[in-house]
Design a protein around this motif. Sequence first.
Motif, PDB file in Angstrom:
ATOM      1  N   LEU A 103      16.876 -34.769   7.071  1.00 21.83           N
ATOM      2  CA  LEU A 103      16.964 -35.875   8.088  1.00 21.83           C
ATOM      3  C   LEU A 103      16.128 -36.695   7.789  1.00 21.83           C
ATOM      4  O   LEU A 103      16.327 -38.047   8.047  1.00 21.83           O
ATOM      5  N   GLN A 104      14.851 -36.589   7.289  1.00 21.02           N
ATOM      6  CA  GLN A 104      14.058 -37.502   6.883  1.00 21.02           C
ATOM      7  C   GLN A 104      14.373 -38.494   5.857  1.00 21.02           C
ATOM      8  O   GLN A 104      14.206 -39.830   5.802  1.00 21.02           O
ATOM      9  N   ILE A 105      14.817 -37.953   4.984  1.00 20.35           N
ATOM     10  CA  ILE A 105      15.412 -38.619   3.509  1.00 20.35           C
ATOM     11  C   ILE A 105      16.504 -39.740   4.225  1.00 20.35           C
ATOM     12  O   ILE A 105      16.623 -40.867   3.861  1.00 20.35           O
ATOM     13  N   TYR A 106      17.433 -39.137   4.875  1.00 19.48           N
ATOM     14  CA  TYR A 106      18.490 -39.959   5.742  1.00 19.48           C
ATOM     15  C   TYR A 106      18.148 -40.984   6.351  1.00 19.48           C
ATOM     16  O   TYR A 106      18.390 -42.301   6.087  1.00 19.48           O
ATOM     17  N   CYS A 107      16.957 -40.819   7.353  1.00 24.86           N
ATOM     18  CA  CYS A 107      16.323 -41.926   8.074  1.00 24.86           C
ATOM     19  C   CYS A 107      15.599 -43.158   7.009  1.00 24.86           C
ATOM     20  O   CYS A 107      15.854 -44.165   7.511  1.00 24.86           O
ATOM     21  N   LEU A 108      14.614 -42.707   6.323  1.00 25.54           N
ATOM     22  CA  LEU A 108      14.186 -43.440   5.394  1.00 25.54           C
ATOM     23  C   LEU A 108      14.887 -44.390   4.598  1.00 25.54           C
ATOM     24  O   LEU A 108      14.607 -45.365   4.463  1.00 25.54           O
ATOM     25  N   TYR A 109      16.041 -43.659   4.000  1.00 26.06           N
ATOM     26  CA  TYR A 109      16.708 -44.616   3.073  1.00 26.06           C
ATOM     27  C   TYR A 109      17.598 -45.328   3.628  1.00 26.06           C
ATOM     28  O   TYR A 109      17.887 -46.454   3.047  1.00 26.06           O
ATOM     29  N   THR A 110      18.173 -45.115   4.955  1.00 23.05           N
ATOM     30  CA  THR A 110      18.963 -45.961   5.853  1.00 23.05           C
ATOM     31  C   THR A 110      18.041 -47.127   6.369  1.00 23.05           C
ATOM     32  O   THR A 110      18.593 -48.441   6.181  1.00 23.05           O
ATOM     33  N   TYR A 111      16.598 -46.930   6.811  1.00 19.77           N
ATOM     34  CA  TYR A 111      15.684 -47.809   6.929  1.00 19.77           C
ATOM     35  C   TYR A 111      15.690 -48.855   6.023  1.00 19.77           C
ATOM     36  O   TYR A 111      15.635 -50.046   6.267  1.00 19.77           O
ATOM     37  N   VAL A 112      15.491 -48.564   4.767  1.00 19.65           N
ATOM     38  CA  VAL A 112      15.355 -49.612   3.616  1.00 19.65           C
ATOM     39  C   VAL A 112      16.556 -50.217   3.227  1.00 19.65           C
ATOM     40  O   VAL A 112      16.453 -51.580   3.302  1.00 19.65           O
ATOM     41  N   LEU A 169      14.893 -58.987  16.325  1.00 21.37           N
ATOM     42  CA  LEU A 169      15.005 -57.944  17.029  1.00 21.37           C
ATOM     43  C   LEU A 169      15.689 -56.723  16.176  1.00 21.37           C
ATOM     44  O   LEU A 169      15.175 -55.706  16.313  1.00 21.37           O
ATOM     45  N   ASN A 170      16.523 -57.008  15.439  1.00 27.35           N
ATOM     46  CA  ASN A 170      17.042 -56.181  14.512  1.00 27.35           C
ATOM     47  C   ASN A 170      16.064 -55.497  13.554  1.00 27.35           C
ATOM     48  O   ASN A 170      15.986 -54.333  13.222  1.00 27.35           O
ATOM     49  N   LEU A 171      15.249 -56.246  13.062  1.00 32.07           N
ATOM     50  CA  LEU A 171      13.963 -56.033  12.240  1.00 32.07           C
ATOM     51  C   LEU A 171      13.192 -54.920  12.877  1.00 32.07           C
ATOM     52  O   LEU A 171      12.622 -54.156  12.376  1.00 32.07           O
ATOM     53  N   LEU A 172      12.770 -55.436  14.201  1.00 33.98           N
ATOM     54  CA  LEU A 172      11.979 -54.582  15.099  1.00 33.98           C
ATOM     55  C   LEU A 172      12.581 -53.072  15.310  1.00 33.98           C
ATOM     56  O   LEU A 172      11.912 -52.361  15.179  1.00 33.98           O
ATOM     57  N   VAL A 173      13.809 -53.090  15.717  1.00 35.34           N
ATOM     58  CA  VAL A 173      14.548 -51.761  15.913  1.00 35.34           C
ATOM     59  C   VAL A 173      14.555 -51.006  14.594  1.00 35.34           C
ATOM     60  O   VAL A 173      14.189 -49.965  14.792  1.00 35.34           O
ATOM     61  N   ASN A 174      14.734 -51.509  13.388  1.00 32.45           N
ATOM     62  CA  ASN A 174      14.852 -50.952  12.244  1.00 32.45           C
ATOM     63  C   ASN A 174      13.573 -50.420  11.937  1.00 32.45           C
ATOM     64  O   ASN A 174      13.346 -49.114  11.370  1.00 32.45           O
ATOM     65  N   GLN A 175      12.423 -51.168  11.967  1.00 35.38           N
ATOM     66  CA  GLN A 175      11.109 -50.559  11.623  1.00 35.38           C
ATOM     67  C   GLN A 175      10.630 -49.595  12.555  1.00 35.38           C
ATOM     68  O   GLN A 175      10.070 -48.606  12.015  1.00 35.38           O
ATOM     69  N   LEU A 176      11.020 -49.561  13.814  1.00 42.94           N
ATOM     70  CA  LEU A 176      10.842 -48.454  14.572  1.00 42.94           C
ATOM     71  C   LEU A 176      11.540 -47.195  14.243  1.00 42.94           C
ATOM     72  O   LEU A 176      11.007 -46.262  14.361  1.00 42.94           O
ATOM     73  N   TYR A 177      12.707 -47.632  13.933  1.00 46.94           N
ATOM     74  CA  TYR A 177      13.533 -46.282  13.386  1.00 46.94           C
ATOM     75  C   TYR A 177      12.934 -45.667  12.115  1.00 46.94           C
ATOM     76  O   TYR A 177      12.953 -44.452  12.107  1.00 46.94           O
ATOM     77  N   GLY A 178      12.693 -46.539  11.101  1.00 46.45           N
ATOM     78  CA  GLY A 178      11.950 -46.163   9.770  1.00 46.45           C
ATOM     79  C   GLY A 178      10.687 -45.318  10.220  1.00 46.45           C
ATOM     80  O   GLY A 178      10.422 -44.241   9.505  1.00 46.45           O
ATOM     81  N   SER A 179       9.849 -45.812  11.122  1.00 50.74           N
ATOM     82  CA  SER A 179       8.601 -45.207  11.419  1.00 50.74           C
ATOM     83  C   SER A 179       8.833 -43.752  11.954  1.00 50.74           C
ATOM     84  O   SER A 179       8.013 -42.925  11.873  1.00 50.74           O
ATOM     85  N   ALA A 180       9.816 -43.765  12.896  1.00 53.12           N
ATOM     86  CA  ALA A 180      10.213 -42.486  13.513  1.00 53.12           C
ATOM     87  C   ALA A 180      10.527 -41.245  12.548  1.00 53.12           C
ATOM     88  O   ALA A 180      10.532 -40.234  13.002  1.00 53.12           O
ATOM     89  N   GLY A 181      11.092 -41.784  11.276  1.00 56.04           N
ATOM     90  CA  GLY A 181      11.527 -40.911  10.335  1.00 56.04           C
ATOM     91  C   GLY A 181      10.212 -40.193   9.841  1.00 56.04           C
ATOM     92  O   GLY A 181      10.494 -39.349   8.974  1.00 56.04           O
ATOM     93  N   LEU A 182       9.050 -40.849  10.006  1.00 58.41           N
ATOM     94  CA  LEU A 182       7.859 -40.383   8.953  1.00 58.41           C
ATOM     95  C   LEU A 182       6.708 -40.096   9.919  1.00 58.41           C
ATOM     96  O   LEU A 182       6.339 -38.764   9.719  1.00 58.41           O
ATOM     97  N   PHE A 183       6.393 -40.722  10.852  1.00 58.26           N
ATOM     98  CA  PHE A 183       5.064 -40.357  11.664  1.00 58.26           C
ATOM     99  C   PHE A 183       5.058 -39.295  12.437  1.00 58.26           C
ATOM    100  O   PHE A 183       4.034 -38.763  12.494  1.00 58.26           O
ATOM    101  N   PRO A 184       6.066 -38.993  13.159  1.00 61.25           N
ATOM    102  CA  PRO A 184       6.004 -37.755  14.063  1.00 61.25           C
ATOM    103  C   PRO A 184       5.805 -36.409  13.028  1.00 61.25           C
ATOM    104  O   PRO A 184       4.826 -35.661  13.494  1.00 61.25           O
TER     105      PRO A 184
END
Length: 268
Positions: free
Chosen positions: A56-65, A21-36
């Motif tokens: 904000l995009q930098i912050y989202c993508l790096y925390t996702y990783v 579940l945490n992997l799923l939430v995190n991958q949705l979070y990371g995708s939300a930092g790029l695809f919109p």
Amino acid sequence: MVNSSQFPYFILTAYLDMGYLNLLVNQLYGSAGLFPFLLLQIPFDTHTISRSMCFLQIYCLYTYVSVEFCNLAVMSYDRYLAICCPLHYKARLTSNKVALLIALIWLYSLIKFLVTLCLNLRLTLCGNVTDRLYCNNYYVVKLACSVTKVNNIYGLFGTFLTIFVPLIPILFSYTKILRVCVVGSKETRQKAVSTCSPHIASLINFSFGCCFEIFQSRFNMTGVPRILRNVLSLYFLTIQPIFNPVIYGLRLSKIRQICRNQFCCKKL
């Protein structure tokens, strides 16, 4: 030595449910930092993003990783407990400890890159063009007119924390698991491989995408075709969210059965 007949009970372990579940939430979070941002820019010839949205995009993508690596590290420790210490598993990894670990993963990642964000915000930028599909911290820092020594040092330190700190529990866990497999029976080895294979495949897949992005940022890769560089730069954001459901979906029938049993019991 643990009796191999005890393995089936521990194949689907406590952390795995919440870990998935945490992997799923995190991958949705990371995708939300790029695809919109990409979808908004597709209709236009000039692709722009505001300074605040870029950071904000930098912050989202790096925390996702960071969250992804940390979660995979804890999942490796979960497998170590399940395979090497099955009789003590429930005592060592209770539901409360699992929830605490997930909270610490997010808190650690968010705070760590909050420092990077604060260091970026103080920079004075002399340019506004980066040859990237999305905002990359290294390329944005290169646009700065002010001194970036602190940013560069912390950037390397942050990369070390993101990659090598999670690598410690991963190496520890799989060293212990390998030792059990060497002295164990054939059935024990087969069950250990079955339990660990999805995790190892996910870890290798994600590491490949991140390593290419690091190499592309730090080294001259103009010899690689541009379209290939663009595709591989998005690898860790696009392939990992597709890869994980497929590889972990091999156990979907077991997960579905457990959910059905729990739902029926609660209903009764």
